[in-house]
Design an enzyme around this catalytic site. Structure first.
Site, PDB file in Angstrom:
ATOM      1  N   CYS B 142      40.404  41.538  45.574  1.00  0.00           N
ATOM      2  CA  CYS B 142      40.357  41.754  47.025  1.00  0.00           C
ATOM      3  C   CYS B 142      38.924  41.946  47.516  1.00  0.00           C
ATOM      4  O   CYS B 142      38.483  41.271  48.433  1.00  0.00           O
ATOM      5  CB  CYS B 142      41.208  42.950  47.418  1.00  0.00           C
ATOM      6  SG  CYS B 142      42.968  42.619  47.240  1.00  0.00           S
ATOM      7  N   HIS B 143      38.224  42.905  46.910  1.00  0.00           N
ATOM      8  CA  HIS B 143      36.889  43.182  47.423  1.00  0.00           C
ATOM      9  C   HIS B 143      35.841  43.296  46.310  1.00  0.00           C
ATOM     10  O   HIS B 143      34.766  43.853  46.530  1.00  0.00           O
ATOM     11  CB  HIS B 143      36.899  44.449  48.291  1.00  0.00           C
ATOM     12  CG  HIS B 143      37.944  44.420  49.353  1.00  0.00           C
ATOM     13  ND1 HIS B 143      39.168  45.017  49.187  1.00  0.00           N
ATOM     14  CD2 HIS B 143      37.977  43.803  50.550  1.00  0.00           C
ATOM     15  CE1 HIS B 143      39.914  44.794  50.262  1.00  0.00           C
ATOM     16  NE2 HIS B 143      39.219  44.050  51.102  1.00  0.00           N
TER      17      HIS B 143
END
Lengths: 431, 178, 258
Positions: B142-143
C-alpha cells in the site's frame, strides 16, 4: 447604503448572529418555538403532540443502533435479535425501549387524536393539519406492522401472512398483488428484506410529514379547549417558557410510566409466540396483532357472511358476490380513511365538545366502542365477542356517518365564552 | 400585578429552570451512553479469542497464515540465516526498537499479526514471487513499508513493528494463539 | 365546577392502560390451568436464586440435555449464575464439539471451550424427530418466554404427569399430562423424586428439581433481568425527581398568568 438591506439579527452571541444573518434558523426557532403565541388555556391533553415527537425520535435513535446488529435473513433474523438481546452491550435495553416504545408512541398518538376529536381540532381552518395527522397515523401503522415482522418469530411471520393476505380480497388482481408484496409464492426472504428496508425508510417519511403537520399548525395557530380563536394578547402566552416547561413536565411523567414498563414489565404487551422462531408449516393457535391494532382487527373480523347480489343476465354471467373478506377489508381500511373526510362531515360551527352536550356523549361512546372493539379484537371471533365487534363496528361508523353530520345541523349547543381569557377567569372563579 | 412580585421569586425560578435544564441534559447524555456502547464488541465477539494451530507441517523458510479474531497471523518457520539476520542489528537504527528475543519464544518460530501498522494493509512476502522488501521480511504494497525477518519496521511510513499476539506452545508442534 | 376534562382524561388514561394489554386465551380442552407459584425472580425487584440456578443447570445437563438443545447459550454464560472460570472450562471440556475443517479438509471433534455454544444433542430437527418417536424436543433457550404461563406452566408440566382418567386412553409412546394441551405428550416424565443427587449429597424431590430447572430456564431466557431491574430503579428515581422539579418550575412560571 444598499448594505442596510442585509438582514440584521438581534442575537448577542456572535456565532449565533453570524449564522443567523446567513440562514435565519435562530430567528425562525425564536418565532416558532419562542415567541409563538399560544392559547393560554391548554390542558394536559395538549402535551401529547410533543410527547409523540419525542417518542418518534427515541424510536429512530434506538432503531438505528438495533439495525446495526440485525441480520435481515430468514435463517438468521431471529437469532440476530436474540444475540443483540444477550450479547450486545445494552442490546436488551435498546430492544425493550424499541418494542415498548412502539406501544407508547401509539398511546401518545391515540390520546393526541382523541383530543382532536373531542375538541374539534380538525375544523376549518385546520383541515389540512388534520389530514397530515391522519397520514402520519397511517404511516405509523405501516411502520409498526413492518417492524413487527423483523424478529421473524411465529407472530411476525404469521402476522405478515395474515395482513398481506388482506389484499387478496381485492377482486381480480388481489392474488397477484399479494404475490407481488411477498416477492414469491409465500412469505419468505424477499418479504423480510423489503419489510426491513421499508421499516428503516418510513420513519423518515413520517418525520417529513410531521414537519408539514407542524408547519400547517403554525400557520393556523393551535386550537384550544374552548374551540374559540384567540382574539387579543390576553388570550395567549409565548410558547417559551410557558409550554416548553409544561411539555417538559408532561414528558417527565409519560417517560416515568414508559420506563416503568420497559424496566419492570417489558414483556407485558407482547405474546409468548413472539419468542418462537417463524415456522411456515405451523400457525400458532391464537394469532393476535399488537394491542394498538386490535380495534381495527375486530372490525375486520366482524364481517362473516357474504352478500350475494343477483345480477345474472344483466352485467355478469353469475351473481356478484360481495365476500365477507372484502367487506371486512373495506371496513377496516374505511375506518381509518373516514378520518380524512371528517372535517367535511362535521360542519358544526362550535368546535369543542365542551359546548356540544350531545356530541360529547357520542364522542365518549366512540371511545367506548374503540375499547370494546379492542377487547373483542383480542378474542376469538365467535359468540358474544362477535356480537360486541359488530356493535362496536356499527357504532364507530354510525358516529362518523350519521351522528356527526346530524348533530352538525340539529344540536343545540351551549353558549361559548366571549374569549379564552374569559373562560380562564370563569374556570378560576368556580373553583 | 404580574410585575409586583417579579423580583422576589425570580432567582428561585431561575434556579429551578437551571436545575431542570441541567437534569434534562444529564438525562439525554446518559441515554446516549447505551447507544454508543452498543457499537463496542459484543460479549460473544470478545469471547471468541483463541485459535489452535498445528505447525508441524510448516517447512523451514515457509510462512503459514492463520486467521485469529478475524485478523491474519503470520507463523514463520525461520531459517538459521534469517534468525542471524534478525539478531544482527543496531537497535538505534530502529524506529520501534526491539530485540529479536523480545519478539519470539522459540527462535525458529516468529508469530506476528500480519497487519501493517501504517494503515492496516496486509504486507506481502509469504509466497515465492512476492516482494519481501529490502530486509528479507515483508513489504507492504500500500505505502511501501519494509519489515525484516523479525517483523520489525525498517523503512517506510509505518510507525511500529508488526505486533506479536499472545500465544503459547501447547507442544512442539501445536500453538494456541490468544 | 371541578375541572371536568381532567377527570375525563384520567378515565381515558386508565381505560387505555387497563384494557389494552388483554390477551386472554381460550382453553378448549380439559387441560388444567397451571397454578401460580411464587418465584423470587418475578418479584418487582427480585433477583435470581443463584444456587437454585446452578442446581437447575445440573438438572439440565443430567436430564434435559439428552434430548433438548439450548442453542442460544454458551458455556461462558454460566459465569453469570456463579460458576468460576475454571469450573466453566471443565464443564465445557466434558463435551466434544465439531470444528474444522482442518488442513486436510476434514471436520474434527475437540473438547468444547467456554466460547462455544452448548452442545446440541441432535444434528438437526429431522434427526431429533427420528430419535424421539416423531416428536421434536424444542430448544430450551427461550422456553420460559415462549410458553404462555411461563415458569408456572413449565413447573406444572414437569410435575403434572398422571395416570389418565377413566375412559381416556393414551396413545402408544405418549404420556398423560394434566397441563399439556390435549393432555397427550411425547416427553416421558423427565423428573422423579431421587433422580438427581445434588452436589451437597442430598437427593432432590420431584418438586425441588422441577423448581430448580424452571428457574434455570427462566434465567436462560432472560439473562439480563438483574441488570435491567437495577438500572430501572436509577432511571425511575431520576425521572421522578426530574418531574417534580419540572412541575415546580412550571407552577412558578405559570403563577403570574391566570
Amino acid at each position: 447604503m444598499t448594505a442596510s438591506k442585509k438582514p440584521k439579527s438581534d442575537f448577542k452571541n456572535p456565532v449565533v448572529k453570524w449564522v443567523d444573518e446567513r440562514l435565519p434558523i435562530f430567528t425562525m426557532m425564536e418565532k416558532e418555538y419562542g415567541a409563538y403565541p399560544t392559547p393560554k388555556n391548554f390542558n394536559y391533553l395538549w402535551n401529547f403532540g410533543a410527547i409523540a415527537m419525542v417518542m418518534l425520535m427515541l424510536m429512530i435513535a434506538t432503531g438505528i443502533f438495533l439495525a446495526m446488529n440485525y441480520t435481515p435473513h430468514i435463517d438468521m433474523a431471529f437469532n440476530s435479535v436474540e444475540r443483540m438481546t444477550r450479547d450486545v452491550n445494552y442490546g436488551w435495553l435498546l430492544r425493550y425501549l424499541h418494542m415498548n416504545g412502539a406501544s407508547f408512541f401509539f398511546i401518545a398518538v391515540y390520546i393526541h387524536i382523541y383530543r382532536g376529536l373531542y375538541y374539534g381540532s380538525y375544523k376549518k381552518p385546520r383541515e389540512l393539519l388534520w389530514i397530515f395527522g391522519v397520514l402520519i397515523f397511517l404511516l405509523m401503522m405501516a411502520t409498526a406492522f413492518m417492524g413487527y415482522a423483523l424478529p421473524w418469530s411465529q407472530m411476525s411471520g404469521w402476522g405478515v401472512n395474515v395482513i398481506t393476505n388482506l389484499f387478496s380480497a381485492i377482486p381480480f388482481v388481489g392474488d397477484s398483488i399479494v404475490t407481488w408484496l411477498w416477492g414469491g409464492p409465500a412469505v419468505g426472504n424477499p418479504t423480510l428484506n423489503r419489510f426491513y428496508a421499508l421499516h428503516y425508510l418510513l420513519p423518515f417519511v413520517i418525520f417529513a410529514v410531521i414537519f408539514l403537520h407542524v408547519w400547517a399548525l403554525h400557520i393556523s395557530g393551535s386550537g384550544n379547549p374552548t374551540g374559540i380563536e384567540p382574539k387579543t394578547e390576553k388570550d395567549t402566552v409565548p410558547f417559551h417558557p410557558y409550554y416548553t416547561i409544561k411539555d417538559t413536565f408532561g414528558l417527565g411523567v409519560f417517560m416515568f410510566i414508559f420506563m416503568a414498563v420497559v424496566f419492570y414489565a417489558p414483556l407485558a404487551l407482547t405474546h409468548s409466540d413472539h419468542f418462537k422462531q417463524f415456522d411456515s408449516m405451523v400457525t400458532p393457535e391464537h394469532i393476535v396483532p399488537e394491542w394498538y391494532f386490535l380495534p381495527f382487527y375486530a372490525i375486520l373480523k366482524s364481517f362473516t357472511s357474504d352478500i350475494t347480489i343477483p345480477l345474472t343476465g344483466y352485467m355478469f354471467d353469475n351473481a356478484l358476490v360481495f365476500t365477507a373478506k372484502l367487506q371486512g377489508v373495506i371496513a377496516m381500511f374505511g375506518s381509518i380513511l373516514i378520518l380524512f373526510v371528517l372535517p367535511w362531515l362535521d360542519t358544526s360551527p362550535v368546535r369543542s365538545a365542551r359546548y356540544r352536550p350531545l356530541y360529547r356523549i357520542s364522542v365518549y361512546l366512540l371511545l367506548l366502542s374503540m375499547i370494546v372493539l379492542g377487547y373483542a379484537g383480542s378474542q376469538p371471533a365467535e359468540g358474544l365477542m362477535l356480537t360486541l365487534s359488530r356493535l362496536g363496528t356499527g357504532y364507530y361508523f354510525m358516529h362518523f356517518i350519521v351522528i356527526v353530520p346530524f348533530l352538525s345541523k340539529h344540536e343545540k349547543t351551549l353558549p361559548v365564552p366571549k374569549s379564552i381569557n374569559d373562560s380562564v377567569i370563569q374556570a378560576k372563579g368556580s373553583k | 400585578m404580574a410585575s409586583d412580585k417579579k423580583d422576589e421569586p425570580k432567582s428561585r425560578r431561575d434556579f429551578l429552570n437551571l436545575t431542570a435544564g441541567a437534569m434534562g441534559a444529564v438525562g439525554i447524555g446518559s441515554a446516549v451512553v447505551p447507544l454508543i456502547d452498543s457499537m463496542n464488541p459484543a460479549a460473544d465477539t470478545l469471547a471468541m479469542s483463541t485459535t489452535e494451530v498445528d505447525i508441524s507441517n510448516i517447512a523451514v523458510g515457509e510462512t503459514k497464515v492463520v486467521k485469529w479474531q478475524g485478523k491474519p497471523v503470520f507463523i514463520k518457520h525461520r531459517t538459521a540465516e534469517e534468525i542471524a539476520e534478525a539478531k544482527d542489528i543496531n537497535l538505534d537504527d530502529l524506529r520501534d526498537p526491539q530485540t529479536d528475543t523480545e519478539r519470539v519464544q522459540k527462535e525458529q518460530w516468529l508469530v506476528v499479526i500480519g497487519i501493517c501498522t501504517h494503515l492496516g494493509c496486509i504486507p506481502q512476502g509469504n509466497k515465492s514471487g512476492q516482494p519481501k522488501g529490502d530486509f528479507e521480511g515483508w513489504f507492504c504494497p500500500c505505502h511501501g513499508s519494509h519489515y525484516d525477518t523479525s517483523g520489525r519496521l525498517r523503512a517506510g511510513p509505518a510507525p511500529k513493528n508488526l505486533p506479536v499476539p499472545p500465544y503459547s506452545f501447547l507442544s512442539d508442534t501445536l500453538i494456541r494463539i490468544g | 365546577m371541578i375541572n371536568l376534562y381532567q377527570k375525563y382524561f384520567a378515565i381515558v388514561l386508565t381505560a387505555l392502560f387497563v384494557f389494552t394489554p388483554v390477551a386472554v386465551f381460550a382453553s378448549s380442552d380439559n387441560s388444567h390451568h397451571p397454578m401460580a407459584q411464587s418465584w423470587p425472580h418475578k418479584e418487582t425487584f427480585g433477583t435470581y436464586d443463584k444456587p437454585s440456578l446452578q442446581r437447575g443447570f445440573q438438572v439440565y445437563r443430567e436430564v434435559c440435555a439428552g434430548c433438548h438443545s439450548m442453542n442460544l447459550l454458551s458455556y461462558r454464560n454460566l459465569a453469570e449464575i456463579g460458576f468460576t472460570a475454571d469450573e466453566i472450562k471443565a464443564i465445557a471440556a466434558e463435551d466434544n464439539v465439531m470444528d474444522g475443517p482442518n488442513d486436510e479438509g476434514e471436520m474434527f471433534e475437540r473438547p468444547a471451550r467456554p466460547s462455544d455454544r452448548f452442545k446440541a444433542p441432535f444434528e438437526n430437527e429431522a434427526q431429533a424427530r427420528f430419535g424421539n418417536n416423531g416428536a421434536y424436543p424444542p430448544d430450551l433457550s427461550l422456553l420460559v418466554k415462549a410458553r404462555h404461563g411461563g415458569e408456572d406452566y413449565i413447573f406444572a408440566l414437569l410435575t403434572g404427569y398422571d395416570t389418565p382418567p377413566a375412559g381416556e386412553t393414551v396413545r402408544d409412546g405418549m404420556y398423560w399430562n394434566k397441563y399439556f394441551k390435549g393432555n397427550q405428550i411425547g416427553m416421558a416424565p423427565p423428573l422423579s423424586s431421587g433422580l438427581i443427587t445434588y452436589s451437597n449429597g442430598k437427593s432432590a424431590s420431584l418438586e425441588q428439581s422441577a423448581r430448580d430447572i424452571t428457574q434455570f430456564l427462566a434465567w436462560a431466557s432472560e439473562p439480563n433481568m438483574e441488570e435491567r431491574k437495577k438500572m430501572g430503579l436509577k432511571v425511575l428515581l431520576f425521572l421522578l425527581v426530574f418531574s417534580v422539579i419540572a412541575y415546580t418550575a412550571k407552577r412558578r412560571i405559570w403563577a403570574k398568568i391566570h
